[in-house]
Every structure is written in C-alpha cells, then in structure tokens.
Design an enzyme around this catalytic site. Sequence first.
Site, PDB file in Angstrom:
ATOM      1  N   ILE A   9       0.952  -1.310  -0.028  1.00 31.40           N
ATOM      2  CA  ILE A   9      -0.016  -0.045   0.197  1.00 31.40           C
ATOM      3  C   ILE A   9       0.873   1.559   0.255  1.00 31.40           C
ATOM      4  CG2 ILE A   9      -0.268   0.192   2.590  1.00 31.40           C
ATOM      5  CD1 ILE A   9      -3.264   0.776   0.462  1.00 31.40           C
ATOM      6  N   THR A  10       2.139   1.209   0.600  1.00 32.92           N
ATOM      7  CA  THR A  10       2.937   2.309   0.714  1.00 32.92           C
ATOM      8  C   THR A  10       3.915   2.649  -0.596  1.00 32.92           C
ATOM      9  OG1 THR A  10       4.799   1.126   1.457  1.00 32.92           O
ATOM     10  CG2 THR A  10       3.308   2.305   3.127  1.00 32.92           C
ATOM     11  N   GLY A  11       3.491   1.750  -1.606  1.00 32.19           N
ATOM     12  CA  GLY A  11       4.228   1.913  -3.061  1.00 32.19           C
ATOM     13  C   GLY A  11       3.507   2.643  -4.009  1.00 32.19           C
ATOM     14  N   GLN A  12       4.061   2.685  -5.168  1.00 31.34           N
ATOM     15  CA  GLN A  12       3.340   3.557  -6.413  1.00 31.34           C
ATOM     16  C   GLN A  12       2.023   3.293  -6.555  1.00 31.34           C
ATOM     17  OE1 GLN A  12       4.584   4.928 -10.636  1.00 31.34           O
ATOM     18  NE2 GLN A  12       4.091   2.800 -10.560  1.00 31.34           N
ATOM     19  N   ASP A  56       3.491  -8.798   7.174  1.00 31.33           N
ATOM     20  CA  ASP A  56       5.187  -8.943   6.337  1.00 31.33           C
ATOM     21  C   ASP A  56       4.550  -9.983   5.497  1.00 31.33           C
ATOM     22  OD1 ASP A  56       7.729  -9.437   5.333  1.00 31.33           O
ATOM     23  OD2 ASP A  56       8.129  -7.815   6.706  1.00 31.33           O
ATOM     24  N   LEU A  78       0.261  -6.666  -3.954  1.00 30.90           N
ATOM     25  CA  LEU A  78       1.277  -5.565  -4.645  1.00 30.90           C
ATOM     26  C   LEU A  78       2.617  -5.622  -3.702  1.00 30.90           C
ATOM     27  CD1 LEU A  78      -1.021  -2.721  -5.507  1.00 30.90           C
ATOM     28  CD2 LEU A  78      -0.848  -4.732  -6.719  1.00 30.90           C
ATOM     29  N   SER A  82      10.627  -4.600  -5.436  1.00 27.61           N
ATOM     30  CA  SER A  82      10.554  -4.460  -6.826  1.00 27.61           C
ATOM     31  C   SER A  82      11.433  -3.919  -7.592  1.00 27.61           C
ATOM     32  CB  SER A  82       9.324  -3.759  -6.790  1.00 27.61           C
ATOM     33  OG  SER A  82       9.507  -1.946  -6.698  1.00 27.61           O
ATOM     34  N   SER A 127       5.038  -9.431 -13.717  1.00 25.71           N
ATOM     35  CA  SER A 127       5.288  -8.512 -14.304  1.00 25.71           C
ATOM     36  C   SER A 127       6.093  -8.848 -15.824  1.00 25.71           C
ATOM     37  CB  SER A 127       6.890  -8.018 -13.296  1.00 25.71           C
ATOM     38  OG  SER A 127       7.743  -7.220 -14.197  1.00 25.71           O
ATOM     39  N   GLU A 129       8.897  -8.239 -16.622  1.00 23.00           N
ATOM     40  CA  GLU A 129      10.358  -8.749 -16.307  1.00 23.00           C
ATOM     41  C   GLU A 129      10.503 -10.063 -16.526  1.00 23.00           C
ATOM     42  OE1 GLU A 129      12.913  -6.526 -15.851  1.00 23.00           O
ATOM     43  OE2 GLU A 129      14.459  -7.812 -15.308  1.00 23.00           O
ATOM     44  N   TYR A 151      15.105 -10.849  -9.338  1.00 20.36           N
ATOM     45  CA  TYR A 151      13.572 -10.554  -9.298  1.00 20.36           C
ATOM     46  C   TYR A 151      12.514 -11.086 -10.457  1.00 20.36           C
ATOM     47  CZ  TYR A 151       9.626  -7.183 -10.147  1.00 20.36           C
ATOM     48  OH  TYR A 151       8.455  -6.631 -10.381  1.00 20.36           O
TER      49      TYR A 151
END
Length: 327
Positions: A9-12, A56, A78, A82, A127, A129, A151
């Site tokens: 939630i604290t990410g983009q 966590d 999410l 990353s 992703s 990636e 990753y």
Amino acid sequence: MPRALITGITGQDGQHLAEFLHTKGYEIYGLVKGQNNPKVAALLAEFPFIKVVHGDLTDFSSLVAALRQVEPDEVYNLGAISFVAMSFTQAELTSNVTGLGVLRMLEAIRLVGGEKKNPIRMYQASSSEMYGKVREIPQTEMTAFHPRSPYGVAKVFGHHMTVNYRESYGLFACSGILFNHEGPRRGYEFVTRKISSSVARIKLGLQDKLLLGNLAAKRDWGYAGDYVKAMWLMLQQPIADDFVIATGETHEITEFLELAFQCAGLGDWRNFVGQDAQYFRPAEVDLLVGDASKAERQLGWKREVDFPALVEMMVRHDLDVEAKRAK
Ligand code: NAP
Ligand code: GDD
C-alpha cells in the site's frame, strides 16, 4: 461495501489503487510492514480513508491474521522487493518476499477463504520482467518466460504458483502481467523518476549532471493510474484469468531523456547526462513491448495517457516538488 486488502500500500501502485477503489466505494485496508514504517504517516495524510493492518509477506501467520481481521472480498498482492537492480545484490531476500511471499498469500487465502461464505478474489502483481530475454515481439500471455534477474525469477515463481492454485484449488486468483508503469508517485530509484527529478533539479540550479547506466534499453512505459484500473477489472470478471497490460509501444531511455529535457526547456540532454558503471546490471532486459489485446477485448481496458503526456506529467510534477523543497 466491498472490502479490499492491499499489500504494498505504501508503494506507487498501492496508492493509485487505493485512490481508485475509494472512488468505487470500497473499504480499504493496507498491509504495512516494519516497525514505525516512515512511509505510513504521509500515506494516511494523503489518504485518510485507508485502514492500516500490520504484517509482512515473509511472515505467514501475520498474513493469516490480517485476512481474519479484515475479511476482505478482494486481495491485491502488490507487495514486493520491486527494484530489479537490488535483486542482484539481495537475491535471497528478493526470492523470499517477491517469490515465496506470493505462495504464503495464496496459502493464507486458501486457509482463511475456506472459512468465508464468499470466496476471496486475489490479484497477483506479475511483471513483464518475466519475459527478460524476449522470445517473441510483442509479448503476449502465451509468450515463454526467460527472466534475466533474481527479481524476474521470483516473479515467474509467483506467477506459476498463482496459476497453479487457481487450477488445483479453484481459487479466484488472477495474474496481471504488467509492463512498466510510471507517474509522479514512482520511487526515485527507477530510471523515469530519476530522470524527471534530476531534470527538475538541473533546471532549478540544484544539480549539474545526471549519471545513468545502460541508455539503450527499451521499455513499454504506461501510466500507473491507468494500470490499476486493469487490476480491478480482472477481479470483476466471471472467471479468473491472466492478462498482459501494456501500451504496445516501446521507447529507448534516450527518448525519455529527449522529451524530459525539452519539457523543462533545457535543450540537448547530452549536455547534462553521463554514464556510470555502477548503474549497469549483470544481465539486462534489452527490449519490452506488450500486446494487451486480450485485456482490451475481454476487460474493455485501454490506456489513456500516452508516452509524451506521461513524461510531461512527471517533469512538471517534479519541477513543483523540487521548487517547494528548495524554498
Ligand atoms: P513499489 O513502489 O516498490 O512498492 C513495493 C511495496 O512492497 C511497498 O509498499 C513496500 O513496502 C512493499 N513491501 C516490500 N517488502 C515487503 C514485505 N516483506 N512485506 C510486505 N510488503 C512489502 O512497487 P510498485 O511499483 O508499486 O509495484 C507494485 C507491484 O507491482 C510490485 O509487486 C511490483 O513488483 C509489481 N510490478 C510493478 C511494475 C511497475 O512498473 N511499477 C510492473 C510490473 C509489476 P515499504 O516500502 O513500506 O517497505
Ligand atoms: N533504475 C535505473 N537507474 N535504471 C537505469 C539507469 C539508472 O541509473 N540507467 C539505465 N537504466 C535502465 C535499466 O538498466 C533498465 O534497462 C531500464 O533503465 C529500466 O530500469 P528501471 O526503471 O529500474 O525499471 P525495470 O524495467 O528494471 O523494472 C521496473 O519495471 C518492471 C516491469 O518490467 C520495476 O518497476 C519492476 O518492479 C517491474 O516489474
């Protein structure tokens, strides 16, 4: 009122998604990691409607407790390490959070979901990636994976686990294979934000050079605000499935530089940009370009912000931010 639990939630993306789900009338819970996480105060100041739950992705019992407490209808997973560059130096941690974290969440949902009348629906943040050394151009849901970083390998594990839990236990679990998406909330460690913030600082006389790594890489860059809508759409379908979300265009980093420096009226980017070996990676993803036609057809999703508008949005935002900071 539908209830969503968002990890990361604290990410983009967590912030964009919370903002979007709020407009849809959701009650929103965000899983927050760490002791006295410094990002939380700013998050709640901007989005006072978010309710914080502690947990966590490396701690299974904390995920079970969070699900029991929140009783969500939808889980958006999410949370991840990353940053691809960091995954080379902290491969084990990345595998644990970004890879095994998905398995823990799937298991927790299987356990707690069985106690609920309505099954929990889960979105997994896969992703582009995962395509790495791409096997075909453009990349679709059927393209084979060839990850080029710890990753990417961890994301392939999470992706296959998501599909496997859907097929084995009938979980409503969707994997969104999202290509790079950016915006004013992007972390400063990623190349687009590093460029937009540096351009702003150069314009304001706070910095004179920008040092980057490989400038030849090509990415399919979209706007994060458009991409979180696709996450939600996936969970509203009658059947769980996986979707590529992309713009279908690819641009070299030099094109981003060109537009960003132009936008600030700084002229030729070559006068300001140098290269530094520390920003090169042991293995590179040279080119990404996605084919989102399945999402366009089945979800009715379409990107709204194009590449020049994205670059301009980021540079203008950072000109404001840096000017305020400099006061
Ligand atoms: P981001 O800004 O780096 O945010 C990552 C989030 O994960 C942060 O909120 C972080 O929390 C959280 N996190 C890290 N370790 C955790 C742990 N052990 N337990 C719980 N949470 C943890 O990433 P993003 O750009 O929003 O991306 C969201 C997701 O989409 C990620 O899974 C990413 O890999 C994936 N993805 C992103 C893109 C893209 O272009 N943005 C494309 C494809 C896929 P703290 O910072 O508070 O520690
Ligand atoms: N970060 C960074 N910093 N990247 C640089 C730099 C630099 O100074 N110089 C060149 N690059 C190149 C990288 O080598 C890479 O080829 C490209 O810029 C993009 O790097 P990032 O912005 O760090 O993003 P990414 O493509 O590696 O990963 C992002 O997109 C993935 C989706 O494809 C992240 O958001 C991942 O979490 C996401 O899954």
